[in-house]
Scaffold this active site. Structure first.
Site, PDB file in Angstrom:
ATOM      1  N   ASP A   5       9.191  30.748  49.935  1.00 60.39           N
ATOM      2  CA  ASP A   5       9.045  30.913  48.479  1.00 60.39           C
ATOM      3  C   ASP A   5      10.130  30.207  47.693  1.00 60.39           C
ATOM      4  O   ASP A   5       9.955  29.879  46.530  1.00 60.39           O
ATOM      5  CB  ASP A   5       9.012  32.396  48.121  1.00 60.39           C
ATOM      6  N   ASN A  34      11.642  33.997  52.204  1.00 60.80           N
ATOM      7  CA  ASN A  34      10.229  34.102  52.563  1.00 60.80           C
ATOM      8  C   ASN A  34       9.916  35.585  52.728  1.00 60.80           C
ATOM      9  O   ASN A  34      10.797  36.445  52.580  1.00 60.80           O
ATOM     10  CB  ASN A  34       9.925  33.318  53.844  1.00 60.80           C
ATOM     11  N   LYS A  35       8.675  35.868  53.019  1.00 62.06           N
ATOM     12  CA  LYS A  35       8.214  37.258  53.099  1.00 62.06           C
ATOM     13  C   LYS A  35       9.154  38.124  53.916  1.00 62.06           C
ATOM     14  O   LYS A  35       9.654  37.692  54.963  1.00 62.06           O
ATOM     15  CB  LYS A  35       6.805  37.249  53.718  1.00 62.06           C
ATOM     16  N   GLN A  58      -0.345  40.648  54.913  1.00 58.58           N
ATOM     17  CA  GLN A  58      -0.882  39.288  54.717  1.00 58.58           C
ATOM     18  C   GLN A  58      -1.201  38.616  56.057  1.00 58.58           C
ATOM     19  O   GLN A  58      -2.113  37.794  56.142  1.00 58.58           O
ATOM     20  CB  GLN A  58       0.116  38.419  53.947  1.00 58.58           C
ATOM     21  N   ALA A  68       3.333  30.848  47.522  1.00 55.42           N
ATOM     22  CA  ALA A  68       4.079  30.109  46.502  1.00 55.42           C
ATOM     23  C   ALA A  68       3.286  28.956  45.857  1.00 55.42           C
ATOM     24  O   ALA A  68       3.208  28.878  44.617  1.00 55.42           O
ATOM     25  CB  ALA A  68       5.399  29.619  47.099  1.00 55.42           C
ATOM     26  N   ARG A  99      -1.871  34.503  45.597  1.00 49.86           N
ATOM     27  CA  ARG A  99      -0.531  34.670  46.144  1.00 49.86           C
ATOM     28  C   ARG A  99      -0.209  33.484  47.059  1.00 49.86           C
ATOM     29  O   ARG A  99      -1.073  32.679  47.381  1.00 49.86           O
ATOM     30  CB  ARG A  99      -0.415  35.996  46.903  1.00 49.86           C
TER      31      ARG A  99
HETATM   32  O1  MRU Z   1       4.101  38.003  48.435  1.00 52.81           O
HETATM   33  P1  MRU Z   1       3.305  36.811  48.898  1.00 52.81           P
HETATM   34  O2  MRU Z   1       2.112  37.168  49.687  1.00 52.81           O
HETATM   35  O3  MRU Z   1       3.001  35.866  47.757  1.00 52.81           O
HETATM   36  O4  MRU Z   1       4.322  36.063  49.866  1.00 52.81           O
HETATM   37  C1  MRU Z   1       3.935  34.826  50.395  1.00 52.81           C
HETATM   38  C2  MRU Z   1       4.852  34.274  51.395  1.00 52.81           C
HETATM   39  O5  MRU Z   1       5.886  34.832  51.693  1.00 52.81           O
HETATM   40  C3  MRU Z   1       4.496  32.933  51.969  1.00 52.81           C
HETATM   41  O6  MRU Z   1       5.027  32.783  53.245  1.00 52.81           O
HETATM   42  C4  MRU Z   1       5.036  31.802  51.074  1.00 52.81           C
HETATM   43  O7  MRU Z   1       4.726  32.012  49.729  1.00 52.81           O
HETATM   44  C5  MRU Z   1       4.524  30.468  51.496  1.00 52.81           C
HETATM   45  S1  MRU Z   1       2.800  30.230  51.114  1.00 52.81           S
HETATM   46  C6  MRU Z   1       2.454  28.619  51.621  1.00 52.81           C
END
Ligand code: MRU
Length: 362
Positions: free
Chosen positions: A247, A257-258, A206, A58, A56
């Site tokens: 993302d 983003n998350k 996370q 991006a 997981r």
């Molecule tokens: O659902 P996830 O855990 O893949 O979400 C990840 C995020 O939101 C991160 O902040 C984003 O992908 C950047 S990772 C460098």
């Protein structure tokens, strides 16, 4: 140090074992309790690993997709280039259906397709080898890109600052260093003594499971807070900057983003704290005009109601809304930090300038 002597910055969370036709990933769903590397051969298992967030973040999703596409095409028994092209298309479309928001997934698959098209003059074996090289290049470049993002971000920070981060944009979400956490690692090497506050990041935790783990392993001063505590730490003066990953960044700077990132950005603005987004250009999608064009992934109800609990923590059958990401409107973002420098508003001008720098090799 971790139980096998490797800290997160040394771990490669996604690699290719070409000799065994295997994608090797650090299973991020069992951290921090277990450090398990999965060896995936079947395309379905690679799709599942992306969908279930075993791999997981991006950039790491993009890397896994590149390797997955290579392995899927390598397994093709097509005897003609036309048949190989059919298999390529099928594998690409399948992997593209795994997660919708992180544009790095589509960026990596498109980059693999561009290479596939360029190599059509070669034999089937040569085409497959070129795909392997392209997937390896995607991973190797990400390492450099993250380090450059970290250097630019560090130039905005001062020793001793309190830094809030959300979700995990660290080493294991990328090839190395992370995006938002790269500056923290570089600063630590230079004695900045940052105090990092990690939002736990409901519902999949996370921040608690991954960010707190990787920073603690690296010996960085990290404090875990619940998502609803970011206002109090800001009000108490503990936070001097917010650093997050993302993302997908739209052309106007709106940033997905998350889930929970938007709330943090609004709070940061309220308290006059700079809010920085760290993004490789592979996460910037100029085809999306604004955040309204970004597809926000909806995830299963049980991630909220029961997944991390011994017993359900919600009444059976309750309506659940589980958007996995939110969009932070560009007016809440102080700057977007890419490998080519720091973009300030108006982002509609400064983001294309970053692509121009990339094209000119500066
Ligand atoms: O659902 P996830 O855990 O893949 O979400 C990840 C995020 O939101 C991160 O902040 C984003 O992908 C950047 S990772 C460098």
């Amino acid at each position: 140090m971790g139980d096998n002597g490797m800290t997160a910055t040394m771990i490669q969370s996604v690699t290719l074992d070409d000799a065994n036709d295997t994608l090797v990933i650090l299973d991020q769903t069992v951290l921090p309790n277990e450090k398990v590397f999965l060896k995936l051969k079947e395309l379905k298992d690679i799709w599942d690993a992306i969908y279930h967030l075993k791999v997981r973040g991006a950039p790491a999703i993009g890397i896994a997709a590149g390797y997955g596409l290579y392995l899927g095409v390598k397994a093709s028994v097509a005897a003609t280039k036309e048949a190989l092209a059919e298999d390529f298309k099928r594998v690409k479309e399948y992997l593209a259906s795994s997660r919708p928001t992180a544009v790095n997934l589509f960026w990596a698959l498109d980059r693999m397709e561009a290479r596939f098209r360029r190599e059509q003059g070669g034999s089937i074996a040569e085409i497959k080898e070129a795909l392997r090289q392209e997937a390896e290049a995607i991973r190797a470049e990400d390492e450099q890109v993250c380090e450059q993002i970290g250097r630019h971000a560090l130039s905005l920070l001062e020793p001793g600052w309190g830094i809030l981060t959300h979700c995990n944009a660290g080493a294991i979400a990328t090839a190395k260093y992370g995006t938002a956490l790269a500056a923290i690692y570089l600063g630590e090497e230079q004695g900045y003594g940052f105090k990092v506050y990690a939002d736990e990041t409901r519902p999949l935790l996370q921040g608690a499971r991954l960010t707190a783990w990787e920073l603690q392993e690296a010996g960085i001063d990290v404090t875990l807070i619940c998502d609803n505590m970011s206002s109090i730490v800001m009000k108490e003066g503990k936070i001097q900057a917010v650093l997050v990953g993302c993302d997908r960044v739209a052309a106007n700077g709106d940033t997905a983003n998350k889930i929970g990132t938007l709330a943090v950005a609004i709070l940061a603005k309220h308290y006059g704290i700079p809010f920085y987004v760290c993004a490789p250009l592979s996460t910037v999608d100029l085809q999306c005009a604004t955040g309204d064009d970004i597809h926000i992934e909806l995830r299963p109800d049980e991630e909220i109601t029961s997944k991390w609990y011994e017993k359900p923590m919600a009444p059976a059958g309750v309506n659940v809304y589980n958007p996995c990401f939110d969009v932070t409107d560009h007016e809440h973002i102080t700057a977007i930090i890419t490998q080519h420098g720091i973009s300030y508003p108006p982002f509609a001008d400064s983001l294309p300038a970053m692509f121009a720098k990339q094209a000119s090799g500066t």
